[in-house]
Write a protein that holds these residues in place. Structure first.
Motif, PDB file in Angstrom:
ATOM      1  N   LEU A 113      23.841 -11.960  32.294  1.00 52.12           N
ATOM      2  CA  LEU A 113      23.902 -10.708  31.899  1.00 52.12           C
ATOM      3  C   LEU A 113      24.618 -10.144  30.423  1.00 52.12           C
ATOM      4  O   LEU A 113      24.555  -9.262  29.901  1.00 52.12           O
ATOM      5  N   TRP A 114      24.740 -11.488  29.702  1.00 52.56           N
ATOM      6  CA  TRP A 114      25.432 -11.292  28.574  1.00 52.56           C
ATOM      7  C   TRP A 114      24.088 -10.680  27.358  1.00 52.56           C
ATOM      8  O   TRP A 114      24.543 -10.051  26.542  1.00 52.56           O
ATOM      9  N   ILE A 115      23.032 -10.983  27.973  1.00 50.04           N
ATOM     10  CA  ILE A 115      21.681 -10.512  27.040  1.00 50.04           C
ATOM     11  C   ILE A 115      21.723  -9.233  27.370  1.00 50.04           C
ATOM     12  O   ILE A 115      21.243  -8.430  26.113  1.00 50.04           O
ATOM     13  N   ASN A 116      21.997  -8.570  28.250  1.00 54.09           N
ATOM     14  CA  ASN A 116      21.886  -7.167  28.543  1.00 54.09           C
ATOM     15  C   ASN A 116      22.973  -6.587  27.360  1.00 54.09           C
ATOM     16  O   ASN A 116      22.882  -5.479  26.753  1.00 54.09           O
ATOM     17  N   ASP A 117      24.128  -7.052  27.489  1.00 53.13           N
ATOM     18  CA  ASP A 117      25.447  -6.407  26.441  1.00 53.13           C
ATOM     19  C   ASP A 117      24.869  -6.598  25.059  1.00 53.13           C
ATOM     20  O   ASP A 117      24.792  -5.814  24.150  1.00 53.13           O
ATOM     21  N   PHE A 118      24.067  -7.697  24.776  1.00 53.19           N
ATOM     22  CA  PHE A 118      23.513  -7.738  23.506  1.00 53.19           C
ATOM     23  C   PHE A 118      22.387  -6.688  23.017  1.00 53.19           C
ATOM     24  O   PHE A 118      22.524  -6.112  21.883  1.00 53.19           O
ATOM     25  N   LEU A 119      21.595  -6.621  23.943  1.00 49.12           N
ATOM     26  CA  LEU A 119      20.405  -5.928  23.884  1.00 49.12           C
ATOM     27  C   LEU A 119      20.968  -4.298  23.759  1.00 49.12           C
ATOM     28  O   LEU A 119      20.571  -3.476  22.915  1.00 49.12           O
ATOM     29  N   LEU A 120      21.962  -4.223  24.442  1.00 48.24           N
ATOM     30  CA  LEU A 120      22.546  -2.580  24.412  1.00 48.24           C
ATOM     31  C   LEU A 120      23.167  -2.099  23.025  1.00 48.24           C
ATOM     32  O   LEU A 120      22.811  -1.642  22.684  1.00 48.24           O
ATOM     33  N   VAL A 121      23.856  -3.234  22.776  1.00 43.96           N
ATOM     34  CA  VAL A 121      24.775  -2.859  21.591  1.00 43.96           C
ATOM     35  C   VAL A 121      24.004  -3.065  20.423  1.00 43.96           C
ATOM     36  O   VAL A 121      23.885  -2.343  19.383  1.00 43.96           O
ATOM     37  N   PHE A 122      23.138  -4.078  20.163  1.00 40.89           N
ATOM     38  CA  PHE A 122      22.315  -4.141  18.837  1.00 40.89           C
ATOM     39  C   PHE A 122      20.846  -3.699  18.799  1.00 40.89           C
ATOM     40  O   PHE A 122      20.437  -3.447  17.764  1.00 40.89           O
ATOM     41  N   ILE A 123      20.293  -3.491  20.054  1.00 36.18           N
ATOM     42  CA  ILE A 123      18.746  -2.872  20.096  1.00 36.18           C
ATOM     43  C   ILE A 123      18.724  -1.397  20.618  1.00 36.18           C
ATOM     44  O   ILE A 123      18.136  -0.590  20.263  1.00 36.18           O
ATOM     45  N   PHE A 124      19.095  -1.144  21.815  1.00 41.92           N
ATOM     46  CA  PHE A 124      19.196  -0.012  22.762  1.00 41.92           C
ATOM     47  C   PHE A 124      19.984   1.170  22.060  1.00 41.92           C
ATOM     48  O   PHE A 124      19.215   1.967  21.969  1.00 41.92           O
ATOM     49  N   TRP A 125      21.104   1.050  21.916  1.00 41.27           N
ATOM     50  CA  TRP A 125      21.912   2.050  21.466  1.00 41.27           C
ATOM     51  C   TRP A 125      21.484   2.574  20.343  1.00 41.27           C
ATOM     52  O   TRP A 125      21.386   4.020  19.911  1.00 41.27           O
ATOM     53  N   PRO A 126      21.402   1.750  19.106  1.00 40.74           N
ATOM     54  CA  PRO A 126      20.979   2.410  17.818  1.00 40.74           C
ATOM     55  C   PRO A 126      19.634   3.251  17.838  1.00 40.74           C
ATOM     56  O   PRO A 126      19.353   4.140  17.060  1.00 40.74           O
ATOM     57  N   ILE A 127      18.772   2.785  18.667  1.00 44.21           N
ATOM     58  CA  ILE A 127      17.409   3.157  18.466  1.00 44.21           C
ATOM     59  C   ILE A 127      17.278   4.432  19.503  1.00 44.21           C
ATOM     60  O   ILE A 127      16.528   5.375  19.337  1.00 44.21           O
ATOM     61  N   THR A 128      17.740   4.253  20.500  1.00 42.87           N
ATOM     62  CA  THR A 128      17.347   5.278  21.843  1.00 42.87           C
ATOM     63  C   THR A 128      18.273   6.708  21.685  1.00 42.87           C
ATOM     64  O   THR A 128      17.615   7.672  21.427  1.00 42.87           O
ATOM     65  N   ALA A 129      19.396   6.725  22.071  1.00 46.04           N
ATOM     66  CA  ALA A 129      20.180   7.961  22.479  1.00 46.04           C
ATOM     67  C   ALA A 129      20.195   8.964  21.168  1.00 46.04           C
ATOM     68  O   ALA A 129      20.013   9.993  21.163  1.00 46.04           O
ATOM     69  N   VAL A 130      20.595   8.072  20.108  1.00 40.32           N
ATOM     70  CA  VAL A 130      20.709   8.700  18.678  1.00 40.32           C
ATOM     71  C   VAL A 130      19.264   9.396  18.376  1.00 40.32           C
ATOM     72  O   VAL A 130      19.509  10.361  17.788  1.00 40.32           O
TER      73      VAL A 130
END
Length: 123
Positions: free
Chosen positions: A43-60
């Motif tokens: 699940l650490w991969i999920n945290d990495f993906l959320l912080v560095f890949i999904f959050w900057p690209i998606t919601a904003v």
């Protein structure tokens, strides 16, 4: 001749905004699904993906593109002689539908993941 080119450029611009919004939605769904795809020890991969890949690209990106699309939509409605009251009520109806769908979605997720807390409706 000039107005036809202006309309074509406008349609291409709106299509590109919709394409980028679709990509942002795809990334948002992918970010939510990775939690269920991964095993518990990774699940650490999920945290990495959320912080560095999904959050900057998606919601904003999605919010920025939605705001741009809203501005274009309001200007188009003003060009079609909509009153300010009609435009405002149309926008609020769309927002109400999105709010109802999101509350229903969060309720169903809370129901199926056994999290029966009331604040998950607004998560």
């Amino acid at each position: 001749m000039y107005s036809k080119n202006k309309v074509d450029i406008s349609k291409d611009r709106i299509k590109s905004i919709d394409i980028f919004k679709g990509i942002a939605i795809f990334w948002i769904i992918g970010g939510h699904i990775t939690w269920y795809w991964l095993r518990e020890d990774s699940l650490w991969i999920n945290d990495f993906l959320l912080v560095f890949i999904f959050w900057p690209i998606t919601a904003v990106n999605f919010i920025m593109l939605s705001g741009m699309n809203l501005g274009i939509s309001v200007n188009a409605k003003k060009d079609n002689n909509w009153s300010n009251h009609q435009i405002r009520s149309h926008i609020f109806r769309r927002l109400a539908i999105l709010l109802i769908v999101s509350i229903f979605y969060n309720f169903m997720v809370g129901l199926f993941t056994s999290m029966y807390e009331w604040y998950y409706l607004y998560a």
